[in-house]
Each structure stands twice: as C-alpha cells, then as structure tokens.
Write a protein that holds these residues in place. Structure first.
Motif, PDB file in Angstrom:
ATOM      1  N   GLY A  83      26.898   9.304 -23.196  1.00 35.87           N
ATOM      2  CA  GLY A  83      25.758   9.303 -22.293  1.00 35.87           C
ATOM      3  C   GLY A  83      25.442  10.677 -21.736  1.00 35.87           C
ATOM      4  N   ASP A  84      26.075  11.713 -22.238  1.00 37.54           N
ATOM      5  CA  ASP A  84      25.878  13.068 -21.742  1.00 37.54           C
ATOM      6  C   ASP A  84      25.940  14.022 -22.930  1.00 37.54           C
ATOM      7  N   VAL A  85      24.948  14.895 -23.042  1.00 38.36           N
ATOM      8  CA  VAL A  85      24.868  15.800 -24.183  1.00 38.36           C
ATOM      9  C   VAL A  85      26.080  16.719 -24.258  1.00 38.36           C
ATOM     10  N   HIS A  86      26.471  17.274 -23.123  1.00 35.41           N
ATOM     11  CA  HIS A  86      27.580  18.229 -23.119  1.00 35.41           C
ATOM     12  C   HIS A  86      28.911  17.548 -23.456  1.00 35.41           C
ATOM     13  N   ALA A  87      29.118  16.373 -22.904  1.00 34.04           N
ATOM     14  CA  ALA A  87      30.341  15.629 -23.217  1.00 34.04           C
ATOM     15  C   ALA A  87      30.353  15.222 -24.691  1.00 34.04           C
ATOM     16  N   ALA A  88      29.172  14.866 -25.227  1.00 32.58           N
ATOM     17  CA  ALA A  88      29.074  14.492 -26.638  1.00 32.58           C
ATOM     18  C   ALA A  88      29.388  15.690 -27.533  1.00 32.58           C
ATOM     19  N   GLU A  89      28.881  16.867 -27.165  1.00 29.37           N
ATOM     20  CA  GLU A  89      29.176  18.063 -27.949  1.00 29.37           C
ATOM     21  C   GLU A  89      30.672  18.381 -27.926  1.00 29.37           C
ATOM     22  N   ASP A  90      31.284  18.230 -26.751  1.00 27.41           N
ATOM     23  CA  ASP A  90      32.736  18.454 -26.658  1.00 27.41           C
ATOM     24  C   ASP A  90      33.501  17.453 -27.514  1.00 27.41           C
ATOM     25  N   THR A 119      36.594  16.313 -32.322  1.00 20.82           N
ATOM     26  CA  THR A 119      36.717  15.492 -33.526  1.00 20.82           C
ATOM     27  C   THR A 119      36.770  16.364 -34.769  1.00 20.82           C
ATOM     28  N   LEU A 120      35.852  17.323 -34.860  1.00 19.16           N
ATOM     29  CA  LEU A 120      35.801  18.170 -36.050  1.00 19.16           C
ATOM     30  C   LEU A 120      37.049  19.048 -36.172  1.00 19.16           C
ATOM     31  N   ILE A 121      37.573  19.499 -35.038  1.00 18.82           N
ATOM     32  CA  ILE A 121      38.815  20.273 -35.073  1.00 18.82           C
ATOM     33  C   ILE A 121      39.941  19.421 -35.643  1.00 18.82           C
ATOM     34  N   LYS A 122      40.033  18.170 -35.184  1.00 13.10           N
ATOM     35  CA  LYS A 122      41.080  17.271 -35.679  1.00 13.10           C
ATOM     36  C   LYS A 122      40.904  16.977 -37.166  1.00 13.10           C
ATOM     37  N   LEU A 142      30.994  18.972 -42.933  1.00 15.29           N
ATOM     38  CA  LEU A 142      30.770  19.547 -41.611  1.00 15.29           C
ATOM     39  C   LEU A 142      29.308  19.913 -41.400  1.00 15.29           C
ATOM     40  N   SER A 143      28.652  20.429 -42.412  1.00 11.57           N
ATOM     41  CA  SER A 143      27.256  20.833 -42.249  1.00 11.57           C
ATOM     42  C   SER A 143      26.291  19.652 -42.272  1.00 11.57           C
ATOM     43  N   HIS A 144      26.619  18.598 -42.996  1.00  9.15           N
ATOM     44  CA  HIS A 144      25.694  17.467 -43.127  1.00  9.15           C
ATOM     45  C   HIS A 144      25.918  16.353 -42.110  1.00  9.15           C
ATOM     46  N   ARG A 145      27.129  16.142 -41.656  1.00 11.19           N
ATOM     47  CA  ARG A 145      27.415  14.982 -40.809  1.00 11.19           C
ATOM     48  C   ARG A 145      27.572  15.305 -39.326  1.00 11.19           C
ATOM     49  N   ARG A 146      27.556  16.565 -38.946  1.00  6.82           N
ATOM     50  CA  ARG A 146      27.759  16.923 -37.542  1.00  6.82           C
ATOM     51  C   ARG A 146      26.704  16.281 -36.648  1.00  6.82           C
ATOM     52  N   ASN A 147      25.433  16.323 -37.048  1.00 10.74           N
ATOM     53  CA  ASN A 147      24.371  15.756 -36.214  1.00 10.74           C
ATOM     54  C   ASN A 147      24.498  14.240 -36.076  1.00 10.74           C
ATOM     55  N   ALA A 148      24.903  13.576 -37.143  1.00 10.57           N
ATOM     56  CA  ALA A 148      25.093  12.125 -37.062  1.00 10.57           C
ATOM     57  C   ALA A 148      26.242  11.787 -36.111  1.00 10.57           C
ATOM     58  N   LEU A 149      27.319  12.554 -36.185  1.00 12.37           N
ATOM     59  CA  LEU A 149      28.434  12.351 -35.254  1.00 12.37           C
ATOM     60  C   LEU A 149      27.993  12.640 -33.826  1.00 12.37           C
ATOM     61  N   LEU A 150      27.155  13.651 -33.642  1.00  8.65           N
ATOM     62  CA  LEU A 150      26.673  14.009 -32.320  1.00  8.65           C
ATOM     63  C   LEU A 150      25.819  12.890 -31.727  1.00  8.65           C
ATOM     64  N   ARG A 151      24.979  12.271 -32.542  1.00  9.69           N
ATOM     65  CA  ARG A 151      24.160  11.151 -32.048  1.00  9.69           C
ATOM     66  C   ARG A 151      25.037   9.988 -31.603  1.00  9.69           C
ATOM     67  N   SER A 152      26.029   9.653 -32.419  1.00  4.26           N
ATOM     68  CA  SER A 152      26.940   8.561 -32.050  1.00  4.26           C
ATOM     69  C   SER A 152      27.721   8.912 -30.788  1.00  4.26           C
ATOM     70  N   ALA A 153      28.183  10.153 -30.710  1.00  2.00           N
ATOM     71  CA  ALA A 153      28.945  10.593 -29.536  1.00  2.00           C
ATOM     72  C   ALA A 153      28.074  10.541 -28.289  1.00  2.00           C
ATOM     73  N   PHE A 162      37.183   9.470 -28.073  1.00  4.36           N
ATOM     74  CA  PHE A 162      36.336   9.036 -26.962  1.00  4.36           C
ATOM     75  C   PHE A 162      37.080   8.057 -26.058  1.00  4.36           C
ATOM     76  N   ILE A 163      37.687   7.048 -26.655  1.00  4.87           N
ATOM     77  CA  ILE A 163      38.392   6.036 -25.854  1.00  4.87           C
ATOM     78  C   ILE A 163      39.546   6.671 -25.080  1.00  4.87           C
ATOM     79  N   ALA A 164      40.285   7.548 -25.728  1.00  7.23           N
ATOM     80  CA  ALA A 164      41.398   8.220 -25.045  1.00  7.23           C
ATOM     81  C   ALA A 164      40.899   9.085 -23.895  1.00  7.23           C
ATOM     82  N   SER A 165      39.761   9.737 -24.077  1.00  4.02           N
ATOM     83  CA  SER A 165      39.242  10.603 -23.012  1.00  4.02           C
ATOM     84  C   SER A 165      38.788   9.799 -21.806  1.00  4.02           C
ATOM     85  N   ARG A 166      38.363   8.577 -22.011  1.00  2.00           N
ATOM     86  CA  ARG A 166      37.889   7.746 -20.897  1.00  2.00           C
ATOM     87  C   ARG A 166      39.027   7.136 -20.100  1.00  2.00           C
ATOM     88  N   LYS A 167      40.228   7.215 -20.616  1.00  2.00           N
ATOM     89  CA  LYS A 167      41.377   6.677 -19.894  1.00  2.00           C
ATOM     90  C   LYS A 167      41.889   7.651 -18.844  1.00  2.00           C
TER      91      LYS A 167
END
Length: 177
Positions: free
Chosen positions: A28-35, A40-43, A12-23, A69-74
């Motif tokens: 395409g939106d910082v706030h949506a990526a953070e959400d 993802t981390l909760i799951k 959680l401490s090392h990979r969060r930023n990498a997941l955030l960049r991919s998200a 992400f894909i489910a949220s876009r539906k």
C-alpha cells in the motif's frame, strides 16, 4: 554458466515492474513496495549465484516476495502509522476513488490474507499455485480467500455503491462477490 546469468539478467529487467505492482498492492506504499522488491531481487540473485539451482526464477521470486512481505509485517515497528493530520477525503465519483477504496480496504487485511488475494486475483494464480507459493494447504488458501473477501465486501460496500457505473466498478464487484 553464462546462459544462466543471461537468464537472470533478462528476468530482472522484464519482471521487476510486475513484482513492484504486486508489492505495491500488498504494502500500500510505493516506497515500501520498492524496498520489498529490492530485498526480493537481492535474495533471488544471491540464491541464483549461490549453491542452489533455481529452475523457475519467476515462481521463486514471487514466493520470496510474499514471504519477505509477511515476515516484514510481523515486526512491531512496522505496525505504527503516525500522522500529523487527517488525510484529505477524496471527491466521490471518479475512477481513482475505486482504486483508493480498494487499496484502503486491502490495508485492513492481515498480511497473509492480503498476499493470498493479490496472488489469486491480481497475479491470477490458482488455489494450488498459491498454496505451493506460500507453503500451506489449499484449504488454508480457500479460507484465507473467503475471509479476505468478506473484509473487502464489508469495507467496499459503501464505496462501490457511490461510484459511477463503469466497467472498472463492475469488474471489482465481480471480484469481491
């Protein structure tokens, strides 16, 4: 059990930023990526502490990120994009222009195509790894990649031609060819 919790905390401490960049590249939106990363981390934490054992937390987290992400876009409400006014047009010729053009072009892609391109080119995953991550065949990944790159070529054709020649522009040309 304590070593598993330690492993999870380190992840959680090392990979969060990498997941955030991919998200961010997918959303395409910082706030949506953070959400998206938060969900993802909760799951991941719930699955890790639940009844199932996760052998590769990183791969599992990437899969959860993409499927969430894909489910949220539906959802229909997610397709609306209200605007008060037209956005400002950026000045051509800077390094930021390429980033803006690429992010804008990524938004034109279908969610699955966007996820495939982010996994393949940003996360540097193989066709096989991306297919396993999304739970589809390698042929589907190849066709989604080809279609997504075609849309990017079309969308970025003019933008790349007007950019100042530099290493970043050259790299992007190689990616979209």
């Amino acid at each position: 059990m304590p070593s598993e919790d330690t492993e999870l905390r380190e992840f959680l401490s090392h990979r969060r930023n990498a997941l955030l960049r991919s998200a961010y590249l997918m959303c395409g939106d910082v706030h949506a990526a953070e959400d998206l990363v938060q969900n993802t981390l909760i799951k991941v934490v719930m699955a890790h502490r639940g009844r199932r054992r996760i052998d590769h937390i990183d791969a599992y987290a990437r899969r959860v990120l993409v499927t969430t992400f894909i489910a949220s876009r539906k959802r229909l409400w997610n397709r609306e994009e209200p605007h008060d006014s037209l956005p400002d047009v950026p000045v051509q010729g800077s390094d930021t222009d390429l980033g803006l053009a690429v992010r804008g072009a990524l938004q034109r892609l279908a969610p699955r195509q966007r996820a495939v391109l982010v996994m393949r080119f940003f996360e540097d995953q193989s066709v096989q790894a991306t297919a396993e991550l999304l739970g589809v065949s390698e042929g589907t990944i190849k066709s989604q990649t080809a279609r997504g790159l075609a849309v990017l070529r079309e969308a970025l054709g003019g933008a790349i031609g007007t950019l100042v020649e530099d290493e970043e522009a050259s790299k992007m040309r190689e990616v979209i060819r």
